[in-house]
Motif scaffolding. Structure first.
Motif, PDB file in Angstrom:
ATOM      1  N   ASP A 262       0.826  -1.205   0.000  1.00  0.00           N
ATOM      2  CA  ASP A 262       0.000   0.000   0.000  1.00  0.00           C
ATOM      3  C   ASP A 262       0.862   1.257   0.000  1.00  0.00           C
ATOM      4  OD1 ASP A 262      -2.224  -1.611   0.042  1.00  0.00           O
ATOM      5  OD2 ASP A 262      -2.660  -1.313   2.171  1.00  0.00           O
ATOM      6  N   LEU A 263       1.911   1.258   0.798  1.00  0.00           N
ATOM      7  CA  LEU A 263       2.768   2.427   0.876  1.00  0.00           C
ATOM      8  C   LEU A 263       3.463   2.691  -0.460  1.00  0.00           C
ATOM      9  CD1 LEU A 263       3.857   4.643   2.730  1.00  0.00           C
ATOM     10  CD2 LEU A 263       5.744   3.102   3.317  1.00  0.00           C
ATOM     11  N   ALA A 264       3.854   1.620  -1.137  1.00  0.00           N
ATOM     12  CA  ALA A 264       4.499   1.783  -2.437  1.00  0.00           C
ATOM     13  C   ALA A 264       3.570   2.443  -3.444  1.00  0.00           C
ATOM     14  CB  ALA A 264       4.957   0.420  -2.957  1.00  0.00           C
ATOM     15  N   ALA A 265       2.263   2.265  -3.230  1.00  0.00           N
ATOM     16  CA  ALA A 265       1.271   2.855  -4.134  1.00  0.00           C
ATOM     17  C   ALA A 265       0.872   4.260  -3.719  1.00  0.00           C
ATOM     18  CB  ALA A 265       0.031   1.966  -4.187  1.00  0.00           C
ATOM     19  N   GLY A 266       1.445   4.811  -2.632  1.00  0.00           N
ATOM     20  CA  GLY A 266       1.071   6.122  -2.143  1.00  0.00           C
ATOM     21  C   GLY A 266      -0.151   6.044  -1.256  1.00  0.00           C
ATOM     22  N   THR A 267      -0.809   7.164  -1.056  1.00  0.00           N
ATOM     23  CA  THR A 267      -2.026   7.184  -0.252  1.00  0.00           C
ATOM     24  C   THR A 267      -3.073   6.300  -0.910  1.00  0.00           C
ATOM     25  OG1 THR A 267      -1.585   9.404   0.546  1.00  0.00           O
ATOM     26  CG2 THR A 267      -3.853   8.635   0.692  1.00  0.00           C
ATOM     27  N   VAL A 268      -3.603   5.363  -0.160  1.00  0.00           N
ATOM     28  CA  VAL A 268      -4.529   4.375  -0.708  1.00  0.00           C
ATOM     29  C   VAL A 268      -5.956   4.807  -0.432  1.00  0.00           C
ATOM     30  CG1 VAL A 268      -5.279   1.975  -0.564  1.00  0.00           C
ATOM     31  CG2 VAL A 268      -2.854   2.523  -0.468  1.00  0.00           C
ATOM     32  N   HIS A 269      -6.809   4.687  -1.436  1.00  0.00           N
ATOM     33  CA  HIS A 269      -8.222   5.015  -1.276  1.00  0.00           C
ATOM     34  C   HIS A 269      -9.033   3.725  -1.248  1.00  0.00           C
ATOM     35  CE1 HIS A 269     -11.910   7.317  -1.475  1.00  0.00           C
ATOM     36  NE2 HIS A 269     -12.303   6.579  -2.511  1.00  0.00           N
ATOM     37  N   ASP A 270      -9.771   3.498  -0.159  1.00  0.00           N
ATOM     38  CA  ASP A 270     -10.632   2.326  -0.005  1.00  0.00           C
ATOM     39  C   ASP A 270      -9.911   1.019  -0.363  1.00  0.00           C
ATOM     40  OD1 ASP A 270     -12.794   3.851   0.863  1.00  0.00           O
ATOM     41  OD2 ASP A 270     -13.596   4.092  -1.160  1.00  0.00           O
ATOM     42  N   PRO A 271      -8.789   0.709   0.288  1.00  0.00           N
ATOM     43  CA  PRO A 271      -8.065  -0.526  -0.035  1.00  0.00           C
ATOM     44  C   PRO A 271      -8.874  -1.762   0.337  1.00  0.00           C
ATOM     45  CG  PRO A 271      -7.204   0.435   1.969  1.00  0.00           C
ATOM     46  CD  PRO A 271      -8.165   1.440   1.403  1.00  0.00           C
ATOM     47  N   THR A 272      -8.672  -2.818  -0.407  1.00  0.00           N
ATOM     48  CA  THR A 272      -9.400  -4.071  -0.178  1.00  0.00           C
ATOM     49  C   THR A 272      -8.466  -5.260   0.045  1.00  0.00           C
ATOM     50  OG1 THR A 272      -9.557  -4.434  -2.571  1.00  0.00           O
ATOM     51  CG2 THR A 272     -11.409  -3.311  -1.499  1.00  0.00           C
ATOM     52  N   GLY A 273      -7.206  -4.993   0.317  1.00  0.00           N
ATOM     53  CA  GLY A 273      -6.284  -6.075   0.601  1.00  0.00           C
ATOM     54  C   GLY A 273      -5.643  -6.631  -0.653  1.00  0.00           C
ATOM     55  N   PRO A 274      -4.680  -7.537  -0.487  1.00  0.00           N
ATOM     56  CA  PRO A 274      -3.967  -8.093  -1.637  1.00  0.00           C
ATOM     57  C   PRO A 274      -4.881  -8.935  -2.517  1.00  0.00           C
ATOM     58  CG  PRO A 274      -3.380  -9.259   0.372  1.00  0.00           C
ATOM     59  CD  PRO A 274      -4.197  -8.081   0.795  1.00  0.00           C
ATOM     60  N   ALA A 275      -4.677  -8.829  -3.806  1.00  0.00           N
ATOM     61  CA  ALA A 275      -5.490  -9.568  -4.781  1.00  0.00           C
ATOM     62  C   ALA A 275      -4.731 -10.788  -5.286  1.00  0.00           C
ATOM     63  CB  ALA A 275      -5.859  -8.656  -5.945  1.00  0.00           C
ATOM     64  N   GLY A 276      -5.483 -11.725  -5.862  1.00  0.00           N
ATOM     65  CA  GLY A 276      -4.884 -12.848  -6.558  1.00  0.00           C
ATOM     66  C   GLY A 276      -4.375 -13.969  -5.684  1.00  0.00           C
ATOM     67  N   LEU A 277      -4.769 -14.006  -4.405  1.00  0.00           N
ATOM     68  CA  LEU A 277      -4.275 -15.059  -3.515  1.00  0.00           C
ATOM     69  C   LEU A 277      -5.162 -16.292  -3.492  1.00  0.00           C
ATOM     70  CD1 LEU A 277      -2.980 -12.948  -0.482  1.00  0.00           C
ATOM     71  CD2 LEU A 277      -1.772 -13.664  -2.552  1.00  0.00           C
ATOM     72  N   GLY A 278      -6.325 -16.227  -4.119  1.00  0.00           N
ATOM     73  CA  GLY A 278      -7.179 -17.405  -4.235  1.00  0.00           C
ATOM     74  C   GLY A 278      -8.187 -17.530  -3.111  1.00  0.00           C
ATOM     75  N   PRO A 279      -9.234 -18.348  -3.337  1.00  0.00           N
ATOM     76  CA  PRO A 279     -10.329 -18.445  -2.365  1.00  0.00           C
ATOM     77  C   PRO A 279      -9.961 -19.111  -1.054  1.00  0.00           C
ATOM     78  CG  PRO A 279     -10.598 -20.074  -4.097  1.00  0.00           C
ATOM     79  CD  PRO A 279      -9.464 -19.181  -4.528  1.00  0.00           C
ATOM     80  N   HIS A 280      -8.873 -19.855  -1.014  1.00  0.00           N
ATOM     81  CA  HIS A 280      -8.491 -20.561   0.212  1.00  0.00           C
ATOM     82  C   HIS A 280      -7.414 -19.819   1.007  1.00  0.00           C
ATOM     83  CE1 HIS A 280     -10.943 -23.819  -1.228  1.00  0.00           C
ATOM     84  NE2 HIS A 280     -10.222 -23.920  -2.313  1.00  0.00           N
ATOM     85  N   ALA A 281      -7.054 -18.636   0.557  1.00  0.00           N
ATOM     86  CA  ALA A 281      -6.028 -17.859   1.262  1.00  0.00           C
ATOM     87  C   ALA A 281      -6.528 -17.468   2.646  1.00  0.00           C
ATOM     88  CB  ALA A 281      -5.695 -16.605   0.465  1.00  0.00           C
ATOM     89  N   PRO A 282      -5.639 -17.394   3.624  1.00  0.00           N
ATOM     90  CA  PRO A 282      -6.049 -16.910   4.945  1.00  0.00           C
ATOM     91  C   PRO A 282      -6.688 -15.532   4.857  1.00  0.00           C
ATOM     92  CG  PRO A 282      -3.852 -17.856   5.050  1.00  0.00           C
ATOM     93  CD  PRO A 282      -4.210 -17.779   3.598  1.00  0.00           C
ATOM     94  N   ARG A 283      -7.577 -15.242   5.815  1.00  0.00           N
ATOM     95  CA  ARG A 283      -8.291 -13.967   5.864  1.00  0.00           C
ATOM     96  C   ARG A 283      -7.923 -13.219   7.145  1.00  0.00           C
ATOM     97  NH1 ARG A 283     -10.530 -12.956   0.775  1.00  0.00           N
ATOM     98  NH2 ARG A 283     -10.503 -15.028  -0.195  1.00  0.00           N
ATOM     99  N   VAL A 284      -8.016 -11.912   7.067  1.00  0.00           N
ATOM    100  CA  VAL A 284      -7.642 -11.063   8.190  1.00  0.00           C
ATOM    101  C   VAL A 284      -8.660 -11.175   9.319  1.00  0.00           C
ATOM    102  CG1 VAL A 284      -7.338  -8.664   8.934  1.00  0.00           C
ATOM    103  CG2 VAL A 284      -6.398  -9.431   6.728  1.00  0.00           C
ATOM    104  N   MET A 285      -8.162 -11.175  10.541  1.00  0.00           N
ATOM    105  CA  MET A 285      -8.983 -11.074  11.742  1.00  0.00           C
ATOM    106  C   MET A 285      -8.459  -9.912  12.568  1.00  0.00           C
ATOM    107  SD  MET A 285      -9.021 -15.122  12.706  1.00  0.00           S
ATOM    108  CE  MET A 285     -10.167 -14.976  14.064  1.00  0.00           C
ATOM    109  N   ARG A 286      -9.373  -9.203  13.238  1.00  0.00           N
ATOM    110  CA  ARG A 286      -9.000  -7.998  13.965  1.00  0.00           C
ATOM    111  C   ARG A 286      -9.598  -7.979  15.378  1.00  0.00           C
ATOM    112  NH1 ARG A 286      -6.392  -3.433  12.756  1.00  0.00           N
ATOM    113  NH2 ARG A 286      -5.659  -3.285  10.620  1.00  0.00           N
ATOM    114  N   GLY A 287      -8.923  -7.269  16.288  1.00  0.00           N
ATOM    115  CA  GLY A 287      -9.512  -6.904  17.566  1.00  0.00           C
ATOM    116  C   GLY A 287      -9.112  -7.700  18.790  1.00  0.00           C
ATOM    117  N   GLY A 288      -8.507  -8.861  18.636  1.00  0.00           N
ATOM    118  CA  GLY A 288      -8.195  -9.657  19.812  1.00  0.00           C
ATOM    119  C   GLY A 288      -9.425 -10.319  20.413  1.00  0.00           C
TER     120      GLY A 288
END
Length: 324
Positions: A262-288
């Motif tokens: 994201d930083l390499a792309a500059g200020t990001v607008h409405d980012p949706t995470g990395p693309a192309g990792l496939g349907p079985h890729a791990p997903r983000v969890m937040r908050g503890g």
């Protein structure tokens, strides 16, 4: 014959399925529309905020840095996690069965077990506080001898990312992106450690572990496992318990270097995470969750992040939704 098990980390048990485990059903419930979802909403204004760990609390493996500016379009988000009552309405309307129900087991913390010894299918040596328990699911959070009677306003647990997506498809909702989740959790307090500021303060403003993990919980905050979703105080945007209580699924696929991209792309607008990792890729969890303790897991912070596979379920993870 291999038996189903959970390969576990301290925070997020990961499902590993043996050949005897059936595949979950395909397809999504028929949409009911946004009126089916009755969780109160908070409006999050359009903004640019600093995303990431500004305090040096995280570890390199969690990918909480580099801190970078992110701009977001305004959106609405649930003020609470989806509750057992909310999920029960969805299950009754659709007949949907969670992956924990389909697989026949899920992960339970050892002090919360409500199961016969014969129902314990696994105990990973690296994290012996977790058990793979036959019959553990959203209706039976501690195992087959438990129930959700009296827990209607607690967050639903033992729901996988795939299960949360099924609920969203029915309700006309979406899982928050990781950036939406962090902005909403911060409550407008840019760069702060917690939703209310930088210090825990007096008492316990969140549901985490007190005592000597994982054998003794003094229950100073009042709860061994989940708390009702409107416990403690909401943040300035009106969101309850974005840190502690339960991990919350986000829409994004997981990558340790997401922020560097994201930083390499500059200020990001409405980012949706990395693309192309496939349907079985791990997903983000937040908050503890209620199991976090600063002796091993200080992820009860706005910037903290972890991940799990989309079919994994456990007793300390749920979700909230946003407007699509």
């Amino acid at each position: 014959m291999d038996r189903p098990e959970h390969r576990t980390g301290c925070c997020a048990p990961r499902r590993v399925s043996g050949p005897a485990v059936p595949s979950p059903p395909s397809g999504q419930p028929k949409p009911a529309g946004p009126s089916a979802h009755t969780v109160p909403q908070a409006h999050i204004p359009a903004q640019t905020f600093r995303m990431g760990d500004t305090h040096g609390d995280g570890t390199p493996a969690d990918g909480e840095t580099p801190v970078h500016p992110v701009s977001l379009t305004a959106f609405d988000i649930d003020t609470t996690s989806v509750t057992n009552a909310d999920w029960a309405k969805f299950a009754a309307a659709t007949g949907y069965r969670t992956e924990a129900e389909t697989f026949g087991f899920s992960a339970v913390f050892h002090l919360a077990l409500a199961a016969d010894p014969s129902d314990i299918l696994g105990q990973p040596p690296q994290t012996p506080w977790w058990r793979g328990v036959r019959g553990a699911d959203w209706r039976h959070p501690g195992g087959p001898r438990s129930s959700i009677d009296g827990l209607e306003e607690h967050p639903v647990v033992h729901v996988s990312w795939n299960d949360a997506q099924a609920y969203c498809a029915w309700a006309g909702r979406a899982l928050p992106t990781e950036a939406q989740w962090e902005a909403a959790a911060r409550g407008g307090l840019d760069g702060r450690r917690y939703p209310w500021g930088d210090e825990l303060g007096e008492g316990w403003p969140l549901n985490i572990w007190q005592g000597a993990f994982p054998t003794e919980n003094t229950l100073d905050d009042g709860f061994l496992t989940t708390a009702p979703v409107r416990t403690y105080a909401p943040n300035a945007y009106g969101l309850w318990q974005t840190v502690g209580n339960v991990w919350e699924w986000c829409a994004d696929a997981w990558a340790v270097d997401t922020y560097s991209r994201d930083l390499a792309a500059g200020t990001v607008h409405d980012p949706t995470g990395p693309a192309g990792l496939g349907p079985h890729a791990p997903r983000v969890m937040r908050g503890g969750s209620f199991l976090c303790h600063d002796s091993y897991c200080n992820r009860y912070r706005n910037a903290a992040r972890t991940s799990n596979t989309p079919d994994s379920s456990m007793a300390n993870a749920g979700f909230r939704t946003v407007s699509p």
